[in-house]
Design a protein around this motif. Sequence first.
Motif, PDB file in Angstrom:
ATOM      1  N   LYS A  12     -39.650   6.042   7.783  1.00 11.64           N
ATOM      2  CA  LYS A  12     -38.465   5.022   7.910  1.00 11.64           C
ATOM      3  C   LYS A  12     -38.535   3.953   7.252  1.00 11.64           C
ATOM      4  O   LYS A  12     -37.746   4.132   5.787  1.00 11.64           O
ATOM      5  N   VAL A  16     -35.433   2.908   3.706  1.00 10.22           N
ATOM      6  CA  VAL A  16     -35.376   1.806   4.405  1.00 10.22           C
ATOM      7  C   VAL A  16     -35.052   1.063   2.955  1.00 10.22           C
ATOM      8  O   VAL A  16     -34.342   0.340   2.397  1.00 10.22           O
ATOM      9  N   TYR A  72     -31.175   3.755  12.112  1.00 13.32           N
ATOM     10  CA  TYR A  72     -30.664   2.550  11.445  1.00 13.32           C
ATOM     11  C   TYR A  72     -29.929   3.218  10.028  1.00 13.32           C
ATOM     12  O   TYR A  72     -28.641   2.981  10.410  1.00 13.32           O
TER      13      TYR A  72
END
Length: 218
Positions: A12, A16, A72
């Motif tokens: 992740k 990001v 996300y």
Amino acid sequence: MNDHKEFEKINKQTLVNLLSALNATGKIPEKIIFSSTISVYGEKINKSIYSEETSQKPFSPYAVTKLDVEKYLTSNYINESWILRFAPVYAQDFNLNIKRRTKLFGRFYKIGRGEKKLSLCNLKNIGLIIKGILEDKIPSGVYNISDSKDYSYNDLLKYANAKWKIPIPNFIVSGIFLFGKMINSIFLKENAIKLISNNIFPSKKIRQYIKLPHTLDD
């Protein structure tokens, strides 16, 4: 779950950070293709078919963090994101996911009658999907990615040219599953479920837009 932070960092936080940097410079790509996994569903002993609408309840840190990335992307870049939930991938020169399901300590084995079904994904089909996305043939969204046909464990053993197999009764693997559940071992539970239940992840949704012709028979 002790590895959760490490998986979160790799699966992740890297993405990001990258998208945040691109966003800050006004360079968000038109298309974000994310390789996720069918493990986000969290296979269950009493369930056989998992479509894109099936609720996601992953239990391994790998799958949990993959689902975190999916959330996300759908929250921040829903129109730019293609989330591909891959079934176990194989290719002519990459058979790791088949060996895991047919060999134990270097010996071929078969659970019960070998009739349980599962989905796999030919690497060539992934190539066709990526090409289709880049050529605007597939709308953004979440897709299961698997071959157009399902396979039995007997099919896998035939593909691996297994002449002799160690027979393992279903009740032994069921016992391993119950033991794994009792001690809360993700490894034992996850792998036992794969061996004694059907695990089908249909790719009907994406096959509305593109053909996936490649199979184990290639």
